[in-house]
Write a protein that holds these residues in place. Sequence first.
Motif, PDB file in Angstrom:
ATOM      1  N   LEU A 372      -8.474  -9.216 -81.554  1.00 50.81           N
ATOM      2  CA  LEU A 372      -7.135  -8.565 -81.229  1.00 50.81           C
ATOM      3  C   LEU A 372      -7.756  -7.232 -80.344  1.00 50.81           C
ATOM      4  N   MET A 373      -8.778  -6.654 -80.832  1.00 47.12           N
ATOM      5  CA  MET A 373      -9.076  -5.364 -80.157  1.00 47.12           C
ATOM      6  C   MET A 373      -9.398  -5.702 -78.779  1.00 47.12           C
ATOM      7  N   GLU A 375      -8.259  -8.032 -76.780  1.00 47.34           N
ATOM      8  CA  GLU A 375      -6.978  -8.446 -76.052  1.00 47.34           C
ATOM      9  C   GLU A 375      -6.285  -6.964 -75.879  1.00 47.34           C
ATOM     10  N   LEU A 376      -6.131  -6.248 -76.911  1.00 41.72           N
ATOM     11  CA  LEU A 376      -5.523  -5.012 -76.844  1.00 41.72           C
ATOM     12  C   LEU A 376      -5.907  -3.820 -75.651  1.00 41.72           C
ATOM     13  N   LYS A 377      -7.403  -3.990 -75.642  1.00 40.69           N
ATOM     14  CA  LYS A 377      -8.075  -3.246 -74.257  1.00 40.69           C
ATOM     15  C   LYS A 377      -7.834  -3.891 -73.006  1.00 40.69           C
ATOM     16  N   LEU A 379      -5.141  -5.566 -72.238  1.00 37.61           N
ATOM     17  CA  LEU A 379      -3.560  -5.027 -71.992  1.00 37.61           C
ATOM     18  C   LEU A 379      -3.659  -3.592 -71.538  1.00 37.61           C
ATOM     19  N   LEU A 380      -4.288  -2.612 -72.111  1.00 42.40           N
ATOM     20  CA  LEU A 380      -4.116  -1.510 -71.829  1.00 42.40           C
ATOM     21  C   LEU A 380      -4.811  -1.127 -70.429  1.00 42.40           C
TER      22      LEU A 380
END
Length: 385
Positions: A372-373, A375-377, A379-380
């Motif tokens: 998750l982390m 993927e979030l990174k 995206l950001l």
Amino acid sequence: METICEYEKCTGCFACQNVCPHKCIKLVSDKFGELHPQINQDLCIDCGLCIKKCPVRTEPQWEVPIGCYAVWNKNEKDRRLSASGGVATCFSQYMIKNKNGIVYGVKWDKQLRPVFDKVTSISDVEDLKGSKYVQAYVNFKYKEVDVDLQSGKNVLFIGTPCQIAGLKSFLGKDYDNLLTCDLLCHGVPSPDYLSGEIKRILGRKIGLATNCRFRGNDKYNYNFSLWNNGKVLYNKRAFLSYYFTAFLTSITLRESCYSCRYASERRISDITLGDFIGLGKLYPFTGNAHNASVVVLNTSKGEYFFSEFRNSMQNLYIEKREYEEAVQGGESFRKPVKRNIKRDKFLVLYEKYGWEKAITKVLWKYIFRNTLMAELKKLLHKKSF
Ligand SMILES: Cc1cc2nc3c(=O)[nH]c(=O)nc-3n(C[C@H](O)[C@H](O)[C@H](O)COP(=O)(O)OP(=O)(O)OC[C@H]3O[C@@H](n4cnc5c(N)ncnc54)[C@H](O)[C@@H]3O)c2cc1C
């Protein structure tokens, strides 16, 4: 017959298998895939040689390091598939080319099991490149080393400290024409865990995998990747890979690794090689040190080899450093790794359900969070452009 050594202390070094004059000892996998000696009682004559030569039962000759260097091969192409600075490869090339010698190291066999091999040509050194984070099969290689040494050949043997101890114990004496190099070692998982992971990932396509990598001087460093003749089949960052995470967090190491006597400032080989973790932290370092190796010279033989080596090899970055710096950075110079509290749960589950269920049950939350982390990174990162 008396057992060769205490079960939890056995390192699976293969010394007993090599030394048995009646060939009645074989290292076989236990329920966790850890290799342990099995004695054929019908053939055993109780000569006691296996007990006498077991390195767990005797005190090794400890060496006190006399020199420490930060080293890497500046030839990026040659170093690409090496684990860190490519020093093991350069030592091997030098031994074959300049000393007309023989090298013993670890390669993958056709089933992607790590096996010791005898290498006599520069091109075959390629197969030894890269750390295989799994326990290797020595088989009868100590015997072959002995034959080579007795015929006057120069031999370089590179392995984990417990394998060097096994070889030395088997040989029983020092040879001028033998150079031993131990790898600074965090521990080794059983080969069955790696097979389980490859099966989990590739399923029925398991036969396609011809290479497995953990390290390198390219974008696959600290990735778990599977390959088919140079084409990547699977690739995950270490912290997203079940196998690599379990190795790095010490859930799946061999039981004896948690009390390893060789994880110490004293060493047992002529030269110790490892990652130079913490380079520049204690004393300033100005070089571009990405993925540097630490080279620790432990004996005058190792020191002599290294001085000849550095005079003959080009393209090497070599800088003298304080041993204290390497010791502070590399935990395996100080103490064995701590047994992860999740290990007991993993072992119970493994015995009941096998690799896939056991490892996913123990690590899924960790891997899920990291995924998750990540993927979030991503995206950001995308949004900021
Ligand atoms: C199981 C294992 C655990 C390790 N743990 C640590 C650690 O905690 N800290 C640290 O600083 N370094 C550790 N290392 C050493 C590190 O990963 C590199 O192997 C070392 O820095 C040498 O890199 P290189 O680029 O010079 O080797 P390369 O040029 O890539 O050559 C690799 C050498 O390693 C040998 N080798 C590969 N796999 C195995 C194996 N399974 N068993 C025996 N020999 C093998 C090959 O025969 C070859 O000689 C470990 C290595 C292994 C195999």
